[in-house]
Design a protein around this motif. Structure first.
Motif, PDB file in Angstrom:
ATOM      1  N   GLN A  29       0.829  -1.208   0.000  1.00  0.00           N
ATOM      2  CA  GLN A  29       0.000   0.000   0.000  1.00  0.00           C
ATOM      3  C   GLN A  29       0.863   1.257   0.000  1.00  0.00           C
ATOM      4  OE1 GLN A  29      -3.247  -0.045  -0.538  1.00  0.00           O
ATOM      5  NE2 GLN A  29      -3.006  -2.253  -0.661  1.00  0.00           N
ATOM      6  N   GLU A  30       1.962   1.242   0.736  1.00  0.00           N
ATOM      7  CA  GLU A  30       2.872   2.380   0.765  1.00  0.00           C
ATOM      8  C   GLU A  30       3.523   2.588  -0.606  1.00  0.00           C
ATOM      9  OE1 GLU A  30       6.971   3.671   3.047  1.00  0.00           O
ATOM     10  OE2 GLU A  30       5.605   2.261   4.028  1.00  0.00           O
ATOM     11  N   GLN A  31       3.903   1.503  -1.248  1.00  0.00           N
ATOM     12  CA  GLN A  31       4.491   1.600  -2.587  1.00  0.00           C
ATOM     13  C   GLN A  31       3.481   2.172  -3.577  1.00  0.00           C
ATOM     14  OE1 GLN A  31       7.514   1.018  -3.896  1.00  0.00           O
ATOM     15  NE2 GLN A  31       8.326   0.674  -1.862  1.00  0.00           N
ATOM     16  N   LYS A  32       2.235   1.759  -3.479  1.00  0.00           N
ATOM     17  CA  LYS A  32       1.206   2.290  -4.371  1.00  0.00           C
ATOM     18  C   LYS A  32       1.037   3.795  -4.184  1.00  0.00           C
ATOM     19  CE  LYS A  32      -1.758  -1.727  -5.059  1.00  0.00           C
ATOM     20  NZ  LYS A  32      -3.101  -2.302  -4.816  1.00  0.00           N
ATOM     21  N   SER A  33       1.048   4.250  -2.937  1.00  0.00           N
ATOM     22  CA  SER A  33       0.878   5.682  -2.691  1.00  0.00           C
ATOM     23  C   SER A  33       2.085   6.462  -3.196  1.00  0.00           C
ATOM     24  CB  SER A  33       0.641   5.962  -1.216  1.00  0.00           C
ATOM     25  OG  SER A  33       1.807   5.691  -0.468  1.00  0.00           O
ATOM     26  N   GLU A  34       3.296   5.898  -3.079  1.00  0.00           N
ATOM     27  CA  GLU A  34       4.490   6.578  -3.582  1.00  0.00           C
ATOM     28  C   GLU A  34       4.508   6.601  -5.103  1.00  0.00           C
ATOM     29  OE1 GLU A  34       7.995   4.929  -1.852  1.00  0.00           O
ATOM     30  OE2 GLU A  34       7.371   5.433   0.186  1.00  0.00           O
ATOM     31  N   LEU A  35       4.046   5.530  -5.730  1.00  0.00           N
ATOM     32  CA  LEU A  35       4.015   5.488  -7.194  1.00  0.00           C
ATOM     33  C   LEU A  35       3.012   6.481  -7.765  1.00  0.00           C
ATOM     34  CD1 LEU A  35       4.310   1.691  -8.044  1.00  0.00           C
ATOM     35  CD2 LEU A  35       5.935   3.502  -8.561  1.00  0.00           C
ATOM     36  N   SER A  36       1.947   6.740  -7.034  1.00  0.00           N
ATOM     37  CA  SER A  36       0.958   7.686  -7.534  1.00  0.00           C
ATOM     38  C   SER A  36       1.488   9.115  -7.530  1.00  0.00           C
ATOM     39  CB  SER A  36      -0.325   7.608  -6.711  1.00  0.00           C
ATOM     40  OG  SER A  36      -0.096   8.078  -5.402  1.00  0.00           O
ATOM     41  N   LYS A  37       2.562   9.371  -6.760  1.00  0.00           N
ATOM     42  CA  LYS A  37       3.147  10.706  -6.702  1.00  0.00           C
ATOM     43  C   LYS A  37       4.142  10.956  -7.830  1.00  0.00           C
ATOM     44  CE  LYS A  37       2.752  10.816  -1.695  1.00  0.00           C
ATOM     45  NZ  LYS A  37       3.485  10.799  -0.429  1.00  0.00           N
ATOM     46  N   MET A  40       3.739  11.171 -14.602  1.00  0.00           N
ATOM     47  CA  MET A  40       3.311  10.192 -15.593  1.00  0.00           C
ATOM     48  C   MET A  40       3.832  10.524 -16.993  1.00  0.00           C
ATOM     49  SD  MET A  40       1.751   7.857 -14.159  1.00  0.00           S
ATOM     50  CE  MET A  40       1.773   7.723 -12.412  1.00  0.00           C
TER      51      MET A  40
END
Length: 72
Positions: A29-37, A40
């Motif tokens: 979940q932490e990786q997903k939130s960091e990837l969204s930042k 793109m």
């Protein structure tokens, strides 16, 4: 007595597996939130090189002018 020991060991093993699964879940979940930042849209390498070449040429002109002013 043997069944009780087996139940305790099995319960402890499941507790450790559950803790490990929870840690993995929170890390994902932490990786997903960091990837969204992350951005793109990325710069093409050649565009970056062209822009940097232009900046370096401008800096070269500025340094040449400063060297000319310093001599006077």
């Amino acid at each position: 007595m043997d069944q009780q020991l087996l139940n305790i060991l099995f319960g402890a093993a499941l507790a450790v597996a559950g803790w490990f699964a929870r840690e993995l879940w929170s890390a994902v979940q932490e990786q997903k939130s960091e990837l969204s930042k992350l951005p793109m849209i990325y710069v093409v390498r050649q565009d970056y090189r062209d822009d940097m070449k232009e900046v370096k040429e401008m800096l070269s002109k500025i340094f040449d002018k400063l060297d000319g002013k310093q001599d006077k």
